[in-house]
Design a protein around this motif. Sequence first.
Motif, short mmCIF file in Angstrom:
data_model
loop_
_atom_site.label_atom_id
_atom_site.label_comp_id
_atom_site.label_asym_id
_atom_site.label_seq_id
_atom_site.Cartn_x
_atom_site.Cartn_y
_atom_site.Cartn_z
N UNK A 104 -16.98 2.99 1.70
CA UNK A 104 -17.53 1.97 2.57
C UNK A 104 -16.42 1.23 3.31
N UNK A 105 -16.78 0.67 4.46
CA UNK A 105 -15.85 -0.19 5.17
C UNK A 105 -15.55 -1.43 4.34
N UNK A 106 -14.41 -2.00 4.55
CA UNK A 106 -14.00 -3.19 3.81
C UNK A 106 -15.02 -4.32 3.99
N UNK A 107 -15.59 -4.76 2.88
CA UNK A 107 -16.54 -5.87 2.91
C UNK A 107 -17.99 -5.47 3.01
N UNK A 108 -18.28 -4.18 3.20
CA UNK A 108 -19.66 -3.69 3.28
C UNK A 108 -20.03 -3.10 1.93
N UNK A 109 -21.11 -3.60 1.35
CA UNK A 109 -21.51 -3.16 0.02
C UNK A 109 -22.29 -1.85 0.04
#
Length: 353
Positions: free
Chosen positions: A122-127
């Motif tokens: 996942x992208x940084x900060x996306x759960x």
Amino acid sequence: MPKKVRIALDAMGGDVGASVVIPGAAISLTRHPDTEFLLFGDRSVIEPQLAKHPALKAVSSVIHTDVAVSMHDKPSQALRRGRKTSSMWLAIDAVKKGQADVAISAGNTGALVAMARFCLRMLNGIDRPALAAIWPTKHAKAVVLDLGATIGGDARHLVALAAMGSAMASVLFDKARPTVGLLNIGVEEMKGHEEIREAGEMLRAMNLPQLDYIGFVEGDGIGKGAADVIVTEGYSGNIALKAAEGSVRQMMDLLRSAIEASWLSRIGYVLARSAFRSLREKLDPRNYNGSVVLGLNGIVVKSHGGTDADGFAYAVDVGYEMAKYDLLNKINQMLKSDGGTLVPASATQEAVS
């Protein structure tokens, strides 16, 4: 020379596989000649189809595998059996390795989302990932998400969906500041679940420069074109999608029955044929095929499994545009645009266990 867009195709995915994927890619190539393809699947099936399309063959490479994910496989089964060997996995892995800019599959949705999350992370900060699709509206189109990649979500998740959907809309609709609405049971601020109300408050307070939050939107507002982006969690989003698809089919069936009811109505149809043709084109699901799996550290597009070559071509078009116009960079800019509200400083990338 401009950089080519390299597209990895799961040639075995969907209800019929290569017999739709290959001609669909050929159609898209006529619209985007700066495209190259990596075709993953059974060479003995792919090459006879490819021979029918010389222009596509000239810009394609075939990577053989005889392992394909079934449309009936559970995501966990697909990960166990098809990881690192299936055509679906190899197409996604090509994006991870930088061999392709986007992966496209018409295969099993759950397996695709699970594999993409596991492989790309996942992208940084996306759960969690989200499925975002193009939706026909009264005057134009809208991006709607999440349409069922995951269920539920807190306020921060909904805000992240708004940011990612806005980035996608800016690419598709060429708008610097797309309008965004939260799907709710009413437009009044006191209505809806606590998570939706909190997300609305957050979006108003943040006043992000890349999106214009307009407030809550009711279900009928999607088709009216109330906003460029409609945000909801996956459970209600999937219900809205299936209800809309069913309503379109019902309307077309009722219209056909009404036209065939009498000779007078048949005459009326002949006189209004151009209007009916325009309506059919507007509502044709093939023209809106291609859901983007947002939130990944890479671009993955899901085509409807039962579409034809024209429909698959539209999914390839969507993948091309997402890669060509740098969707990932736009999403990252959105996620960092509020000094850490969207992406807390403690957030790290995660892998699916």
